[in-house]
Structure formats: structure tokens, C-alpha cells
Motif scaffolding. Sequence first.
Motif, PDB file in Angstrom:
ATOM      1  N   PRO A 158       7.725  -1.237 -10.564  1.00 46.31           N
ATOM      2  CA  PRO A 158       8.705  -0.228 -11.017  1.00 46.31           C
ATOM      3  C   PRO A 158       9.506   0.328  -9.847  1.00 46.31           C
ATOM      4  CG  PRO A 158       6.478   0.639 -11.165  1.00 46.31           C
ATOM      5  CD  PRO A 158       6.342  -0.807 -10.832  1.00 46.31           C
ATOM      6  N   ARG A 159      10.752   0.503 -10.093  1.00 42.57           N
ATOM      7  CA  ARG A 159      11.608   1.109  -9.074  1.00 42.57           C
ATOM      8  C   ARG A 159      11.387   2.622  -9.027  1.00 42.57           C
ATOM      9  NH1 ARG A 159      17.252  -2.076 -10.693  1.00 42.57           N
ATOM     10  NH2 ARG A 159      16.457  -4.200 -10.283  1.00 42.57           N
ATOM     11  N   GLU A 160      11.999   3.217  -8.032  1.00 40.06           N
ATOM     12  CA  GLU A 160      11.832   4.668  -7.863  1.00 40.06           C
ATOM     13  C   GLU A 160      12.398   5.390  -9.081  1.00 40.06           C
ATOM     14  OE1 GLU A 160      12.864   8.158  -4.574  1.00 40.06           O
ATOM     15  OE2 GLU A 160      13.500   6.091  -4.256  1.00 40.06           O
ATOM     16  N   GLY A 161      11.600   6.258  -9.661  1.00 37.87           N
ATOM     17  CA  GLY A 161      12.004   7.017 -10.844  1.00 37.87           C
ATOM     18  C   GLY A 161      11.639   6.335 -12.142  1.00 37.87           C
ATOM     19  N   GLU A 162      11.136   5.098 -12.106  1.00 42.71           N
ATOM     20  CA  GLU A 162      10.749   4.391 -13.323  1.00 42.71           C
ATOM     21  C   GLU A 162       9.232   4.458 -13.491  1.00 42.71           C
ATOM     22  OE1 GLU A 162      14.270   0.961 -13.443  1.00 42.71           O
ATOM     23  OE2 GLU A 162      12.185   0.417 -12.970  1.00 42.71           O
ATOM     24  N   GLU A 163       8.804   4.549 -14.771  1.00 38.56           N
ATOM     25  CA  GLU A 163       7.374   4.580 -15.037  1.00 38.56           C
ATOM     26  C   GLU A 163       6.786   3.178 -15.055  1.00 38.56           C
ATOM     27  OE1 GLU A 163       4.262   6.309 -18.448  1.00 38.56           O
ATOM     28  OE2 GLU A 163       6.429   6.724 -18.570  1.00 38.56           O
ATOM     29  N   PHE A 173       0.812  -1.212   0.000  1.00 42.12           N
ATOM     30  CA  PHE A 173       0.000   0.000   0.000  1.00 42.12           C
ATOM     31  C   PHE A 173       0.853   1.272   0.000  1.00 42.12           C
ATOM     32  CE2 PHE A 173      -3.532  -2.751   1.018  1.00 42.12           C
ATOM     33  CZ  PHE A 173      -4.635  -2.081   0.516  1.00 42.12           C
ATOM     34  N   SER A 174       2.077   1.188   0.458  1.00 44.74           N
ATOM     35  CA  SER A 174       2.915   2.400   0.520  1.00 44.74           C
ATOM     36  C   SER A 174       3.714   2.654  -0.749  1.00 44.74           C
ATOM     37  CB  SER A 174       3.884   2.298   1.707  1.00 44.74           C
ATOM     38  OG  SER A 174       4.754   1.174   1.544  1.00 44.74           O
ATOM     39  N   HIS A 175       3.681   1.742  -1.699  1.00 53.49           N
ATOM     40  CA  HIS A 175       4.459   1.934  -2.928  1.00 53.49           C
ATOM     41  C   HIS A 175       3.881   3.113  -3.732  1.00 53.49           C
ATOM     42  CE1 HIS A 175       6.282   1.065  -6.866  1.00 53.49           C
ATOM     43  NE2 HIS A 175       7.235   0.446  -6.155  1.00 53.49           N
ATOM     44  N   PRO A 176       4.740   3.866  -4.422  1.00 55.62           N
ATOM     45  CA  PRO A 176       4.256   5.033  -5.204  1.00 55.62           C
ATOM     46  C   PRO A 176       3.231   4.671  -6.278  1.00 55.62           C
ATOM     47  CG  PRO A 176       6.613   5.187  -4.893  1.00 55.62           C
ATOM     48  CD  PRO A 176       6.195   3.850  -4.357  1.00 55.62           C
ATOM     49  N   LEU A 177       3.356   3.501  -6.945  1.00 53.42           N
ATOM     50  CA  LEU A 177       2.372   3.117  -7.952  1.00 53.42           C
ATOM     51  C   LEU A 177       1.014   2.921  -7.321  1.00 53.42           C
ATOM     52  CD1 LEU A 177       1.594   2.277 -10.818  1.00 53.42           C
ATOM     53  CD2 LEU A 177       2.360  -0.040 -10.249  1.00 53.42           C
ATOM     54  N   THR A 178       0.962   2.275  -6.156  1.00 54.29           N
ATOM     55  CA  THR A 178      -0.312   2.057  -5.478  1.00 54.29           C
ATOM     56  C   THR A 178      -0.929   3.386  -5.054  1.00 54.29           C
ATOM     57  OG1 THR A 178       0.539  -0.043  -4.638  1.00 54.29           O
ATOM     58  CG2 THR A 178      -1.436   0.824  -3.596  1.00 54.29           C
ATOM     59  N   GLN A 179      -0.117   4.255  -4.536  1.00 56.63           N
ATOM     60  CA  GLN A 179      -0.629   5.545  -4.095  1.00 56.63           C
ATOM     61  C   GLN A 179      -1.180   6.365  -5.260  1.00 56.63           C
ATOM     62  OE1 GLN A 179      -0.958   6.706  -0.902  1.00 56.63           O
ATOM     63  NE2 GLN A 179      -0.347   4.619  -0.298  1.00 56.63           N
TER      64      GLN A 179
END
Length: 324
Positions: A293-298, A149-155
Motif C-alpha cells: 500500500p502506498r502512503e495514505g492507503e489501507e 522493514f521501514s515501510h509503515p505496514l511493516t512497522q
Amino acid sequence: MSVARRVCQTSPFRANVGLGGVSRWTTAAVQVRRTPRFALVLRARERNIIARRWNSSIASTPTSTATVNTTPGPPPDSPSPPPRRRSLALRLAAALVLGTLTFTLGFTMAAAPALSVAQDFLNPPTDEETLTLFTPSTPAIAEIEQNLFSHPLTQSLLSDPRYTASRPHLKIPPGMRSQSLTGGTLLGEDKIAVPPLQFTTSDGSTYFSLQWVGGALCGHPGMVHGGLLATLLDEGLARCCFPALPNKVGVTASLTVEYKKPTLAGQVLVLRAQTTRVEGRKAWVKGSIETLPREGEERGEVLVEAEALFIEPRGAKSMRRVVN
């Protein structure tokens, strides 16, 4: 001793015989010893005398007069009358009532679990409620849930108004989850540790799904089984196009899977899908499974790609609520 004296000593008529000479009984006494028939006559006379004395003694005894009850009494040991039997109609009615009560009680006890499941089907939780129904059972699973739930894609997907977030497998009643492959059998620690989190659009155009896969789902050591990946694609692509179909449900007509790279276990996988065409009860969908996706990747690394055709079956109107 003279013959007369011996006769007097042995004869029962001794008192009538004189001792001084031979009486008129002497000759008779002598003949007793000589003629047995005459002895029998004497014995019969003695019995008659005894009988007369016995009868006279009975006659002299006072007799008491007692009132005799001449009223006839019940015959001895008379059998009691048999008990009256109930009528056949009454016995049949009692048996029918007892049988109905027994059947009703047994049916109620047996059908109680089924009634609970049916009630859950008729009143499933909402999409928003499914997001709060899962409770991690171990600290390791709780950590996976938090990272998911804390991943940027989920947010970003949670904040996008085009998508509706849900956990559709939690709409399946608990009593029926053991009969669902991805909603029960494959769920668990070191498998699909947390229920997949999905994001759908109302028109069925695009779809996202995030799920963690563990080491118990491997074909080769450390690599997720290709059959499981095909299963995830089959289900994900179907859920993508369901909103575009008339009754919001369909079955797989064809599925083509192309494996690009080995998929390692112990990570969160992202499934992307897009409906490319809809014609009546038919929908064509394509999609892929990627790494998170890693940080900074789409986008992450593409591992598997697939294309599928789904057809809504006849009578799908009655299937809609059960499946969705």
C-alpha cells in the motif's frame, strides 16, 4: 754297427749289456724288435718299478698326526624351522577389532554433516532470532531489506501484539535449504532477494507475509510467473491455518487461484490470508496477493486471489518439528 750294439743303444737295459761282446740279453733284445708281446711285458715291468719307487718315497715322508674332531656337526644347508603361525581365534579377533575401528571411523566421518543437520533440526532458532539471522550480500539487497522493514505496514505489524514476526525459512538448516523451493532454490539476487517476513497469530486466524520478487522470476518479460504466485499462495495460506490444526501442520488438498491483474517484477508483494473454517484435521483458508500500500492507503491493489483446503495427515505429530 753290429746287432748287439744297436740293441744296447735302444734297450732300457743298456747298463747291463757289455760293449765288448754279445751278452745273454742280446738275443732277448733282438727278440724285442721281433715280438711285440715281449715288449709289453717289459713295459709292465718298468711300470712296477716306478710304482715301487713312488710308494717308497711316500712311506719315507713323515706324517703329522692331527686330532680329528669326531663330534657330529649340523648337517650342511639344513632348512630353518618354519615360523609358528598364530592361532585362528587370535587372527579372527584381530580382524574383528580392525574392522570395527575402520567402520567406526568411516561412519563418523560420513555422518558428521548429517549429525550437524539433525542438531539444527532439534534446536532451531526462535522466531525472534530469525529476524537477525539474515545478512545482505550486496548493497542492492541491503537497500531492499531496509525498505522492507521501514515501510509503515511493516512497522504497524511489528508493533501489533496480536502478531508474531519471524522469518520461518531461516529455521531450515543451511545444509537442507537447497532442498527447499521457497527457502533455498528461489532465494537470491533478482529472485526472492530477502527471506520473506511473516506475521502470524497464535490461533491461526490471520496471516501477513511480505516478500520482494525480482526479474529472474518472470514468465513473460517484466511479469512474475503465475506458477510462482500460486506457490506463494499455497505456502502462505498453509502457514496461516497451521496454528489452528491439532498438530500444527497440514498438506494441501485443493487450491483454487484466480489471477486478477499482471504482477510486475521488482517490487514487494503483500500476501494476506484468513482461516474461514476448521473441522478437526481440516481447515479452509482464503487469501490474496496485493501490492504494497502506498502512503495514505489501507490496502494495496489486489493481483491474485485464492482459496484452499488443508488436511492434517495421519502421523503429523512426527512431522511438526521438521515443517515448523
